[in-house]
Design a protein around this motif. Structure first.
Motif, PDB file in Angstrom:
ATOM      1  N   GLY A 149       2.960   7.393   5.299  1.00 15.28           N
ATOM      2  CA  GLY A 149       3.582   6.138   4.897  1.00 15.28           C
ATOM      3  C   GLY A 149       4.940   5.871   5.515  1.00 15.28           C
ATOM      4  N   SER A 150       5.394   6.752   6.399  1.00 13.90           N
ATOM      5  CA  SER A 150       6.673   6.417   7.038  1.00 13.90           C
ATOM      6  C   SER A 150       6.486   6.319   8.551  1.00 13.90           C
ATOM      7  CB  SER A 150       7.762   7.400   6.598  1.00 13.90           C
ATOM      8  OG  SER A 150       7.949   8.371   7.553  1.00 13.90           O
ATOM      9  N   GLY A 185      -1.361   5.508   7.031  1.00 14.73           N
ATOM     10  CA  GLY A 185      -0.870   4.149   6.769  1.00 14.73           C
ATOM     11  C   GLY A 185      -1.062   3.200   7.945  1.00 14.73           C
ATOM     12  N   ARG A 192       2.148  -1.358  -3.736  1.00 13.68           N
ATOM     13  CA  ARG A 192       2.303   0.091  -3.815  1.00 13.68           C
ATOM     14  C   ARG A 192       2.204   0.552  -5.268  1.00 13.68           C
ATOM     15  NH1 ARG A 192       7.013   3.424  -3.255  1.00 13.68           N
ATOM     16  NH2 ARG A 192       6.327   5.453  -2.507  1.00 13.68           N
ATOM     17  N   ARG A 201       0.856  -1.205   0.000  1.00 17.25           N
ATOM     18  CA  ARG A 201       0.000   0.000   0.000  1.00 17.25           C
ATOM     19  C   ARG A 201       0.884   1.245   0.000  1.00 17.25           C
ATOM     20  NH1 ARG A 201      -5.640  -0.918  -0.478  1.00 17.25           N
ATOM     21  NH2 ARG A 201      -6.304  -2.748   0.651  1.00 17.25           N
ATOM     22  N   CYS A 202       0.635   2.187   0.971  1.00 13.49           N
ATOM     23  CA  CYS A 202       1.417   3.428   0.948  1.00 13.49           C
ATOM     24  C   CYS A 202       2.763   3.276   1.659  1.00 13.49           C
ATOM     25  CB  CYS A 202       0.614   4.561   1.592  1.00 13.49           C
ATOM     26  SG  CYS A 202       0.276   4.277   3.330  1.00 13.49           S
ATOM     27  N   LEU A 203       3.050   2.083   2.201  1.00 15.47           N
ATOM     28  CA  LEU A 203       4.286   1.908   2.971  1.00 15.47           C
ATOM     29  C   LEU A 203       5.418   1.480   2.045  1.00 15.47           C
ATOM     30  CD1 LEU A 203       2.596  -0.142   5.854  1.00 15.47           C
ATOM     31  CD2 LEU A 203       3.193   2.299   5.929  1.00 15.47           C
ATOM     32  N   GLN A 204       6.343   2.415   1.810  1.00 11.77           N
ATOM     33  CA  GLN A 204       7.439   2.101   0.885  1.00 11.77           C
ATOM     34  C   GLN A 204       8.420   1.140   1.542  1.00 11.77           C
ATOM     35  OE1 GLN A 204       9.775   5.459  -0.310  1.00 11.77           O
ATOM     36  NE2 GLN A 204      10.989   4.263  -1.730  1.00 11.77           N
ATOM     37  N   SER A 219      -2.935   0.102   6.897  1.00  8.24           N
ATOM     38  CA  SER A 219      -2.069  -0.636   5.968  1.00  8.24           C
ATOM     39  C   SER A 219      -1.048  -1.467   6.733  1.00  8.24           C
ATOM     40  CB  SER A 219      -1.337   0.331   5.033  1.00  8.24           C
ATOM     41  OG  SER A 219      -2.273   1.120   4.343  1.00  8.24           O
TER      42      SER A 219
END
Ligand SMILES: Nc1ncnc2c1ncn2[C@@H]1O[C@H](COP(=O)(O)OP(=O)(O)OP(=O)(O)O)[C@@H](O)[C@H]1O
Ligand SMILES: [Mg+2]
Length: 360
Positions: free
Chosen positions: A349-350, A35, A62, A12-15, A38
């Motif tokens: 996302g971080s 996130g 992602r 998802r939005c988590l790199q 997620s």
């Protein structure tokens, strides 16, 4: 023993995120769309091989990437186990200590994971398939031979249905009946035993959370008056007409009554949430004492839909030494749970570690 470390890539939005989890209670906070869900979803996929939000694997990857990877270290009573899942458009692949397991069900043995989220009321509101999945997960953890019966049943059912669909004669269709009946009876007996074991605990928790009498019963998917072969025999004309097997454990239902009345369409959204939570908590309490791993319970925004008293009741019920709690919240505090062992904040996302004392 429990999930001690999690690494997530392109989910998802988590790199790229890595967190260490507390054995008892980890708190994740962050604003909307940061996130949080997620992250819980990544843990769920690691333990179940599928999401609780979507059936479409590509939604989990992602945007702009080819695959996601989730990796976890699980501390069991005996040793540390490395579990991983990789999802791409081709499907999902699992790894346990570097090897490919025979099926995704093996993941559940390493990381039993359950979630209470703002959508949990679907367990009550939706059709029986969701409740069968709930039952099957619980039954599997109490009787591991269950998964074998389940698979054989599904296979026999698929073959029988394919023959019915092709309008094959009865002699061809019933080739599958022996397997269907044998595995179907074993599967159904195991589920029924599980519901009997689950009922007292669900009743107790239901009383505390809802102040009502919660009663569970198992409906096998065919008439109580008949054996499975008799029911198949009786259903033959319907099966031919529909081109599919109309009775059997694939039609089973976990029937739920509150104060003597069937719950469907009768209870508020908040009550549905509490009822579903009561079932999930009862299920976790029934977890075998001698199991090498403790179940992880994911609570996604538990305050949603609940008033303060109900929320306090829920928190009281889920707080136990035998469960690893991983909780998300919009605000960085959740005093009612007590002191978290670890805290993280999520932003766009971080994920960053936060001061543990903020969680109190
Ligand atoms: N496949 C994807 N790739 C990139 N971003 C995605 C993907 N799927 C969802 N997102 C985005 O991820 C973001 C975070 O979603 P998530 O549901 O985890 O947020 P949340 O912190 O739980 O928010 P809320 O507090 O509103 O529940 C959303 O903005 C969503 O649009
Ligand atoms: Mg969310």
């Amino acid at each position: 023993m429990s999930l001690s470390r999690l690494q997530v890539t392109d989910f998802r939005c988590l790199q790229s995120a890595q967190i260490d989890l507390d054995r008892r209670f980890t708190l994740i906070s962050g604003p909307n769309a940061s996130g949080k869900t997620s992250l819980l979803e990544a843990i769920y996929v690691l333990g179940r091989g599928r999401s609780f939000r979507t059936r479409r694997l590509e939604h989990l990857i992602r945007h702009g990437k080819e695959r996601f990877v989730v990796f976890g270290e699980v501390d069991t009573a005996h040793r540390r186990v490395n579990v991983g899942v990789e999802g791409s458009r081709a499907g999902i692949r699992a790894r346990i200590d570097g090897d490919t397991p025979p099926s995704l069900a093996e993941l559940a043995l390493q990381l039993p994971v359950q979630i209470i989220d703002p959508e949990v009321h679907h367990l009550i509101e939706e059709g029986p398939a969701r409740r069968r999945r709930f039952l099957d997960w619980g039954t599997f953890h109490v009787e591991q031979s269950f998964v074998g019966h389940w698979r054989r049943y599904q296979q026999a059912l698929r073959q029988r249905n394919a023959a019915l669909k092709k309008r094959q004669p009865r002699s061809v269709v019933s080739v599958w009946d022996t397997d269907l009946v044998r595995s179907g009876e074993l599967l159904s007996d195991a589920r029924a035993r599980y519901v009997s074991a689950l009922s007292p605990s669900a009743k107790l928790i239901g009383e505390k959370l809802l102040g009502m009498e919660l009663a569970l019963s198992y409906r096998a998917g065919w008439s109580k008056e008949l054996t499975l072969p008799e029911a198949l025999n009786q259903s033959w004309n319907h099966d031919v007409e529909a081109g599919a097997t109309q009775i059997g454990p694939h039609r089973a239902e976990l029937a739920i009554r509150l104060d003597g009345a069937a719950v469907k369409d009768r209870v508020s959204r908040g009550q549905q949430k509490l009822l579903a939570a009561a079932l999930l908590i009862a299920q976790i309490r029934l977890f075998p004492d001698d199991s090498a791993v403790q179940p992880s319970l994911l609570l996604d925004d538990p305050a949603a839909e609940l008033d303060d008293d109900r929320l306090a009741g829920l928190i009281h019920e889920v707080s136990s030494d035998a469960v690893q709690l991983i909780v998300t919240t919009l605000h960085g505090e959740f005093a009612a749970f007590g002191q978290p062992g670890r805290c993280y904040t999520v932003a766009a996302g971080s994920i960053e570690p936060a001061d543990v004392s903020r969680g109190t």
